[in-house]
Design a protein around this motif. Structure first.
Motif, short mmCIF file in Angstrom:
data_model
loop_
_atom_site.label_atom_id
_atom_site.label_comp_id
_atom_site.label_asym_id
_atom_site.label_seq_id
_atom_site.Cartn_x
_atom_site.Cartn_y
_atom_site.Cartn_z
N TRP A 5 0.83 -1.21 0.00
CA TRP A 5 0.00 0.00 0.00
C TRP A 5 0.87 1.27 0.00
CZ3 TRP A 5 -4.74 0.71 -1.41
CH2 TRP A 5 -5.68 -0.31 -1.29
N ILE A 6 1.97 1.22 0.74
CA ILE A 6 2.88 2.37 0.74
C ILE A 6 3.45 2.58 -0.66
CG2 ILE A 6 5.11 3.22 1.60
CD1 ILE A 6 4.47 1.86 4.27
N GLY A 7 3.86 1.48 -1.31
CA GLY A 7 4.39 1.58 -2.67
C GLY A 7 3.35 2.11 -3.65
N PHE A 8 2.12 1.62 -3.53
CA PHE A 8 1.03 2.06 -4.39
C PHE A 8 0.77 3.56 -4.22
CE2 PHE A 8 -3.62 2.69 -4.98
CZ PHE A 8 -3.73 2.30 -6.32
N THR A 9 0.70 3.99 -2.97
CA THR A 9 0.45 5.41 -2.68
C THR A 9 1.60 6.28 -3.17
OG1 THR A 9 -0.81 4.76 -0.71
CG2 THR A 9 -0.11 7.05 -0.86
N LEU A 10 2.83 5.81 -2.96
CA LEU A 10 4.00 6.56 -3.38
C LEU A 10 4.04 6.73 -4.90
CD1 LEU A 10 6.53 7.92 -2.21
CD2 LEU A 10 7.76 5.77 -2.60
N VAL A 11 3.71 5.65 -5.62
CA VAL A 11 3.68 5.72 -7.09
C VAL A 11 2.65 6.75 -7.55
CG1 VAL A 11 2.92 4.45 -9.14
CG2 VAL A 11 4.59 3.44 -7.60
N LEU A 12 1.47 6.73 -6.95
CA LEU A 12 0.44 7.70 -7.32
C LEU A 12 0.90 9.13 -7.06
CD1 LEU A 12 -2.86 6.03 -6.02
CD2 LEU A 12 -2.08 6.20 -8.38
N PHE A 13 1.47 9.36 -5.88
CA PHE A 13 1.88 10.72 -5.50
C PHE A 13 2.99 11.24 -6.41
CE2 PHE A 13 4.72 13.55 -3.10
CZ PHE A 13 3.83 14.58 -2.82
N VAL A 14 4.04 10.46 -6.58
CA VAL A 14 5.19 10.91 -7.39
C VAL A 14 4.79 11.07 -8.85
CG1 VAL A 14 7.48 10.27 -8.22
CG2 VAL A 14 6.88 9.89 -5.82
N SER A 15 4.04 10.11 -9.37
CA SER A 15 3.68 10.13 -10.80
C SER A 15 2.79 11.32 -11.12
CB SER A 15 2.99 8.83 -11.19
OG SER A 15 3.86 7.73 -11.04
N PHE A 16 1.78 11.57 -10.29
CA PHE A 16 0.89 12.69 -10.57
C PHE A 16 1.58 14.03 -10.31
CE2 PHE A 16 -2.70 9.66 -10.43
CZ PHE A 16 -3.30 10.05 -11.63
N ILE A 18 4.73 14.61 -11.06
CA ILE A 18 5.50 14.83 -12.29
C ILE A 18 4.58 15.18 -13.45
CG2 ILE A 18 6.97 13.71 -14.01
CD1 ILE A 18 8.17 12.07 -11.69
N LEU A 19 3.46 14.46 -13.58
CA LEU A 19 2.52 14.75 -14.66
C LEU A 19 1.95 16.16 -14.51
CD1 LEU A 19 1.10 13.63 -17.17
CD2 LEU A 19 -0.71 12.76 -15.67
N GLY A 20 1.69 16.57 -13.28
CA GLY A 20 1.20 17.92 -13.04
C GLY A 20 2.24 18.98 -13.38
N TRP A 21 3.50 18.70 -13.02
CA TRP A 21 4.57 19.64 -13.35
C TRP A 21 4.73 19.77 -14.87
CZ3 TRP A 21 9.37 18.10 -15.63
CH2 TRP A 21 10.26 19.16 -15.81
N GLY A 520 2.26 3.92 -16.39
CA GLY A 520 1.09 4.40 -17.12
C GLY A 520 0.73 5.84 -16.88
N ILE A 521 0.95 6.36 -15.67
CA ILE A 521 0.52 7.74 -15.38
C ILE A 521 1.37 8.74 -16.15
CG2 ILE A 521 0.31 9.48 -13.58
CD1 ILE A 521 -0.40 7.20 -11.62
N ILE A 522 2.67 8.69 -15.97
CA ILE A 522 3.54 9.61 -16.70
C ILE A 522 3.58 9.24 -18.18
CG2 ILE A 522 5.88 10.56 -16.84
CD1 ILE A 522 6.24 9.83 -13.90
N GLY A 523 3.38 7.95 -18.48
CA GLY A 523 3.36 7.50 -19.87
C GLY A 523 2.25 8.13 -20.69
#
Length: 740
Positions: A5-16, A18-21, A520-523
């Protein structure tokens, strides 16, 4: 599970993050909407507001469903950006050749052609935009070229052009035609004008047009290499990890009887059945429209001689084909969620059936209303402003008018409310199953909320900004969180059948979601390389879109596990065909999303391939092969559980399964792939405009290859008919065995 769950949450936070930036950079560096275009002599070529108004004209007549802009859209008509750019370039070169050498440009020797092309490149690529006045200043000869192109496009859209599948009277008002041409000019200007203080255009030198020195950039070459290295590294890491996890806990021995064999369908579950009847009807209608749409590619304005385009022009047929595909796939998934909810909690909240029925009516209103509005828009029954709200937005996959878009969003929020209230009892229980239910709730929330990204643009929003948010819907909503939802639902189904332990199911689903979303998010940015975005989108998108392919390399292992489970006990055979559809999802994920997707995703490949038939090759194999097959599999699981004690006749299902998969493969390999590769050769050899031109597509070889879609389309359509007959037979009783 906590670490997962920590990994899942971290991926969402970091990816979004970067995508937002990247999004902020896109907002800052998007090609400016030009207020006026004037000549050096002071003549106004394009007046204030005409470019935005032209964008709305383009949307009303079908937008991306009539040719493409910046490579995004349909494939029969030209890409208007590349077409305008080439026509303008040839007009200017011919004028100069006639003036300087008294002949046509094509008749000059190579030295003189190179001299004039260099002069043209300087003229076209020099950025004369003044940020203070928002004005672009052009040479008088470009004003003459504008008028020449205006005359050409006025003829095309007023009198129609069979080769482009554009009917007579598509746009007839001279004011609207001038505005439309202004919009096309702007997309071409952005594609050929250098960014401030740079040597590349706003679209990263896309399309390939050697006459104006539009060639692949160093970024496209370098980041293609990096993406391939990342792909190989990711595959190696995934294979290593997969080998190490083979020591995982063994799955349980299948029980002697079906755990759901005595399940009594709840009122809300019975209410979802009508969703599946609608899904079946929409599948059949969508396939029929697909056949018609594909045929327009070779006959233009008729269907085997019948003048069908008078009532159903190509732009409407393709719009409906895409929209119905999204509608039936989404409906199947939403209905599956509502059906599985009571299986998860083993309880049904009061009033759940009423909510399911209200949602059904709301979805019908959106489907019928949006399709009607799109037809009225293309037939010029609505003004450009009204069309945006009630007719056709013109953006592929998000074609429906804004009012219907809002209605669908409200419907998704209602679905979220219904799902959460039915999942709450299970969320409150302690145990291994709780983790899987929590992931199901998270993916449900993401599906409902992320569609809201499609409401971020307005009628006059810069096309680059629209593209950024549009792909949030198409890529993140459809390809991202629906994938997480589907993975979770399938895991729950096998868990509920006692074919996999709850802990393993939850861990596998959460890990799969984390791995998929990490790329997939940044992709998402791989759709934005040439849409007026800065090179940063190309860099991040290329690397992370390559990582999207990594988890698909090993999907065959999971498919074989599913097949093994289907043979673990005699009673599991009643779920054979739903499981077979899940297995086909893994196959098409690997081929359609992985192989065909990565074929076009590296920047240097997409530079030449964007908007060619390599795109629908990937689109058909991935959208139907993955999400369509998955929707069918989920529908069949729900229908199987609905009446568990009665055995099915599987003849029609067997025929449907093999026909759908075989027809899809034939469609891809006999027509879409060879046409796409031939177009790629033409693009590299002569320029992108030529690969999309009627001069090339109407050659005998290309026409024969396009006709080769008929065998695959026919087999595919017959498979859809068989599926619909089977589902109808569940209502009439013809799909049940008599000795049951």
């Amino acid at each position: 599970m906590k670490k997962l769950w920590i990994g899942f949450t971290l991926v969402l936070f970091v990816s979004f993050s970067i995508l937002g930036w990247i999004g902020t950079r896109i907002y800052e560096e998007a090609p400016p909407i030009v207020k006026q275009v004037v000549t050096t002599e002071g003549k106004v070529v394009i007046d204030e507001g005409e470019i935005q108004a032209g964008q709305n004209v383009w949307q009303t007549l079908g937008g991306m469903e009539v040719g493409s802009v910046w490579g995004h859209g349909s494939y029969v008509a030209p890409d208007w950006t590349a077409d305008w750019l080439h026509r303008e370039a040839i007009f200017i070169l011919d004028r100069w050749a006639k003036s300087d050498y008294d002949t046509e440009f094509e008749k000059l020797n190579n030295e003189r052609q190179s001299q004039l092309s260099g002069r043209l490149a300087t003229l076209m690529r020099t950025n004369t935009y003044d940020p203070k006045t928002q004005t672009v200043t052009v040479a008088p000869i470009r004003a003459e070229a504008f008028e020449s192109n205006l005359a050409h496009y006025s003829d095309v859209f007023s009198n129609g052009k069979t080769d482009y599948a554009i009917p007579t009277g598509a746009v007839t008002d001279p004011v609207r035609l001038r505005r439309l041409s202004a919009f096309y000019f702007w997309t071409s200007w952005a594609a050929s004008t250098n960014r401030p203080n740079a040597h590349i255009s706003y679209t990263n030198n896309w399309p390939y047009e050697p006459l104006v020195a539009n060639r692949a950039t160093g970024d496209a070459v370098v980041w293609t290499g990096v993406s391939i290295i990342m792909l190989l590294a990711g595959i190696s890491a995934m294979a290593w990890w997969y080998a190490s996890r083979r020591e995982a806990e063994q799955e349980p021995i299948a029980p002697e009887t079906d755990p759901l064999g005595s399940w009594q369908a709840t009122p809300s579950q019975k209410a979802t059945v009508k969703y599946f009847w609608v899904v079946s009807a929409l599948i059949l209608l969508q396939m029929l429209l697909g056949v018609i749409t594909a045929h327009y590619g070779v006959e233009g304005d008729a269907f085997y001689g019948f003048p069908l385009s008078k009532w159903l022009p190509y732009s409407v047929a393709r719009t409906w084909h895409i929209q119905l595909g999204l509608f039936w796939i989404a409906t199947a998934w939403l209905a599956a969620g509502l059906f599985i909810g009571p299986l998860v909690s083993e309880k049904e909240p009061k009033g759940q059936r009423l909510g399911v029925n209200i949602l059904f009516v709301a979805l019908l209103v959106v489907v019928v209303g949006s399709l009607t509005g799109e037809w009225l828009s293309v037939h010029n029954k609505l003004s450009d402003t009204v069309s945006f709200y009630l007719g056709h937005q013109g953006y592929e996959y998000v074609d429906l008018g804004r009012a219907w878009q809002v209605g669908l969003f409200v419907g998704l929020l209602l679905w979220l409310f219904l799902m959460i209230r039915v999942l709450l009892p299970a969320l409150r229980k302690e145990g291994e199953q709780k983790q899987l239910v929590a992931l199901l709730a998270v993916s449900t929330g993401a599906i409902a909320l992320f569609y809201g990204a499609g409401l971020t643009w307005g009628q006059h929003t810069n096309l680059t900004i629209v593209e950024y948010w549009r792909w949030w819907v198409v890529h993140l909503w459809v390809e991202g969180f629906f994938e997480v939802f589907a993975t979770t639902v399938i895991a729950f189904i096998f868990m509920r059948l006692n074919l996999i332990r709850p802990g393993i199911a939850a861990a596998a689903a959460l890990l799969s979601a984390t791995i998929f979303l990490s790329g997939g998010i940044i992709g998402t940015c791989h759709h934005l390389y040439f849409s007026g975005t800065p090179p940063v989108a190309l860099a991040w998108g290329s690397v992370f879109s390559a990582l999207e392919v990594v988890p698909l390399v090993l999907v065959g292992f999971d498919a074989m596990e599913d097949l093994r489970r289907s043979r673990s006990s005699p009673w599991v055979q009643r779920y054979k065909w739903p499981i077979y559809f899940f297995v086909s999802v893994a196959f098409w994920n690997m081929v359609g999303a992985g192989l065909f997707g990565f074929m076009i995703n590296p920047p240097i490949a997409l530079y030449y391939m964007q908007g060619l038939n390599t795109t629908p090759l990937h689109g058909h194999a991935a959208l139907f092969g993955v999400y369509g097959m998955l929707g069918i599999g989920l529908m069949l699981v729900c229908l199987r559980v609905l009446i568990p004690g009665v055995e099915w006749k599987d003849g029609l299902l067997r025929f449907s399964f093999w026909s759908l998969n075989g027809g899809l493969a034939a469609m891809c390999l006999l027509s879409l792939l060879p046409v796409g590769l031939m177009q790629t050769w033409a693009s590299v050899e002569h320029g992108y405009w030529y690969a999309r031109s009627s001069e090339f597509l109407q050659t005998p070889l290309m026409q024969n290859l396009r006709w080769m879609r008929v065998p695959g389309d026919t087999i595919f359509f017959l498979g859809a008919v068989a599926l619909v007959l089977f589902v109808a037979g569940l209502k009439t009783g013809h799909s049940f065995r008599r000795n049951a």
